[in-house]
Design an enzyme around this catalytic site. Structure first.
Site, PDB file in Angstrom:
ATOM      1  N   LYS A  97     -40.718 -62.079 -14.721  1.00  0.00           N
ATOM      2  CA  LYS A  97     -41.943 -62.815 -15.098  1.00  0.00           C
ATOM      3  C   LYS A  97     -42.885 -62.957 -13.904  1.00  0.00           C
ATOM      4  CE  LYS A  97     -39.637 -66.515 -16.477  1.00  0.00           C
ATOM      5  NZ  LYS A  97     -38.236 -66.129 -16.161  1.00  0.00           N
ATOM      6  N   ARG A 126     -32.953 -60.185  -4.972  1.00  0.00           N
ATOM      7  CA  ARG A 126     -34.334 -60.646  -4.789  1.00  0.00           C
ATOM      8  C   ARG A 126     -34.546 -61.268  -3.414  1.00  0.00           C
ATOM      9  NH1 ARG A 126     -37.171 -64.277  -9.300  1.00  0.00           N
ATOM     10  NH2 ARG A 126     -35.567 -65.826  -8.853  1.00  0.00           N
ATOM     11  N   ARG A 171     -39.893 -74.292 -20.972  1.00  0.00           N
ATOM     12  CA  ARG A 171     -38.482 -73.917 -20.916  1.00  0.00           C
ATOM     13  C   ARG A 171     -37.657 -74.705 -21.917  1.00  0.00           C
ATOM     14  NH1 ARG A 171     -38.705 -71.944 -15.196  1.00  0.00           N
ATOM     15  NH2 ARG A 171     -36.761 -70.954 -14.638  1.00  0.00           N
ATOM     16  N   ARG A 212     -27.939 -70.610 -14.019  1.00  0.00           N
ATOM     17  CA  ARG A 212     -29.311 -70.527 -14.541  1.00  0.00           C
ATOM     18  C   ARG A 212     -29.342 -69.690 -15.826  1.00  0.00           C
ATOM     19  NH1 ARG A 212     -32.101 -68.169  -9.628  1.00  0.00           N
ATOM     20  NH2 ARG A 212     -34.009 -68.213 -10.848  1.00  0.00           N
ATOM     21  N   ARG A 268     -33.917 -66.987  -2.006  1.00  0.00           N
ATOM     22  CA  ARG A 268     -34.039 -68.353  -2.530  1.00  0.00           C
ATOM     23  C   ARG A 268     -32.652 -68.980  -2.627  1.00  0.00           C
ATOM     24  NH1 ARG A 268     -37.735 -68.113  -7.895  1.00  0.00           N
ATOM     25  NH2 ARG A 268     -36.080 -69.528  -8.542  1.00  0.00           N
TER      26      ARG A 268
HETATM   27  P1  AMP Z   1     -38.238 -70.385 -11.512  1.00  0.00           P
HETATM   28  O1  AMP Z   1     -38.931 -70.061 -10.231  1.00  0.00           O
HETATM   29  O2  AMP Z   1     -39.158 -70.305 -12.703  1.00  0.00           O
HETATM   30  O3  AMP Z   1     -36.960 -69.618 -11.703  1.00  0.00           O
HETATM   31  O4  AMP Z   1     -37.827 -71.941 -11.415  1.00  0.00           O
HETATM   32  C1  AMP Z   1     -36.926 -72.384 -10.407  1.00  0.00           C
HETATM   33  C2  AMP Z   1     -36.300 -73.708 -10.827  1.00  0.00           C
HETATM   34  O5  AMP Z   1     -37.332 -74.703 -10.980  1.00  0.00           O
HETATM   35  C3  AMP Z   1     -35.575 -73.683 -12.155  1.00  0.00           C
HETATM   36  O6  AMP Z   1     -34.238 -73.226 -12.018  1.00  0.00           O
HETATM   37  C4  AMP Z   1     -35.654 -75.167 -12.554  1.00  0.00           C
HETATM   38  O7  AMP Z   1     -34.737 -75.938 -11.793  1.00  0.00           O
HETATM   39  C5  AMP Z   1     -37.047 -75.542 -12.097  1.00  0.00           C
HETATM   40  N1  AMP Z   1     -38.078 -75.287 -13.146  1.00  0.00           N
HETATM   41  C6  AMP Z   1     -39.126 -74.411 -13.089  1.00  0.00           C
HETATM   42  N2  AMP Z   1     -39.867 -74.464 -14.213  1.00  0.00           N
HETATM   43  C7  AMP Z   1     -39.270 -75.395 -15.016  1.00  0.00           C
HETATM   44  C8  AMP Z   1     -39.542 -75.894 -16.320  1.00  0.00           C
HETATM   45  N3  AMP Z   1     -40.585 -75.424 -17.050  1.00  0.00           N
HETATM   46  N4  AMP Z   1     -38.715 -76.840 -16.819  1.00  0.00           N
HETATM   47  C9  AMP Z   1     -37.664 -77.325 -16.105  1.00  0.00           C
HETATM   48  N5  AMP Z   1     -37.344 -76.884 -14.876  1.00  0.00           N
HETATM   49  C10 AMP Z   1     -38.133 -75.927 -14.319  1.00  0.00           C
END
Ligand code: AMP
Length: 216
Positions: A14, A128, A89, A172, A161
């Site tokens: 994404k 990554r 999410r 995740r 990360r």
């Molecule tokens: P991402 O970079 O989108 O993979 O997000 C990293 C982390 O941020 C996720 O594993 C969640 O802990 C948190 N996070 C990001 N977006 C959301 C969301 N829309 N709802 C809940 N947690 C989020």
């Protein structure tokens, strides 16, 4: 206000395709993960509140997420065009997003599901690397930087990360199946879902999305 959503498991690509879609369509890329990481770096209360959830690969509570999204949409303004990555999410987030957009006479116009088999997801996340300075995304094998460990764009340091380690990655993916995958049906039922095969070349994924967005 018009919103496009990139839906898909962690590792589906994404964030990687969002940059190109933003450049070619003018929709502003909004990643809730990036907003949370920036809040954490800045040491804000939201960042501190989110940290433990993020480190464990769990979802940050809906009210925290909706707060940062509302704030970001205010900057976009009523005529804004926004490309969400990693949001919504949960069903609560999706319903709240619809309500916030409706308040401004806006709507979600497309939801693209980036479809990728699980084995590919794990490989992508484990390999990554991200630029500490500008956030550009690489992969040790698939999208290598010209010089190992250094960002092509800004010369920043690349790092893994903390939530891309194997144990957190597995959690995740479980969290995605349990809490996010139901959004596929949610948006399909509303006639908004477009499935995009996304296990192959990134340029093909980008082109498929850009073609749909520009077709209206
Ligand atoms: P991402 O970079 O989108 O993979 O997000 C990293 C982390 O941020 C996720 O594993 C969640 O802990 C948190 N996070 C990001 N977006 C959301 C969301 N829309 N709802 C809940 N947690 C989020």
């Amino acid at each position: 206000m018009d919103a496009i959503i990139l839906l898909g498991a962690p590792g589906a690509g994404k964030g990687t395709v969002a940059g190109a879609v933003e450049r070619e369509t003018g929709y502003a890329h909004v990643s809730t993960g990036d907003l949370l990481r920036a809040a954490l770096k800045a040491g804000t209360p939201v960042g501190l509140q989110a940290k433990a959830y993020m480190d464990a690969g769990e979802l940050v509570p809906d009210d925290v997420i909706l707060g940062i999204v509302r704030e970001r949409l205010e900057t976009a303004g009523p005529d804004g065009r926004v490309l969400f990555d990693g949001f919504p999410r949960t069903t609560v987030q999706a319903e709240q997003l619809a309500a916030v957009l409706a308040e401004q006479g806006g709507q979600v116009s497309h939801v693209f599901l980036l479809d990728v088999p699980e084995a590919v997801l794990i490989d992508r996340l484990a390999g990554r690397r991200v630029c500490r300075a500008c956030g550009a995304v690489y992969h040790v094998r698939n999208i290598p930087p010209r010089v190992a460990g250094i960002c092509d764009r800004c010369g920043g340091e690349l790092f893994q990360r903390p939530d891309d380690t194997e144990e957190t990655v597995r959690n995740r993916l479980v969290v995605y199946e349990q809490q996010t995958a139901s959004l596929i049906e949610f948006y399909d039922a509303r006639g908004l879902l477009v499935r995009i095969p996304a296990a192959g070349e990134r340029s093909a994924t980008e082109a498929a999305i850009v073609a749909q967005v520009t077709a209206g």
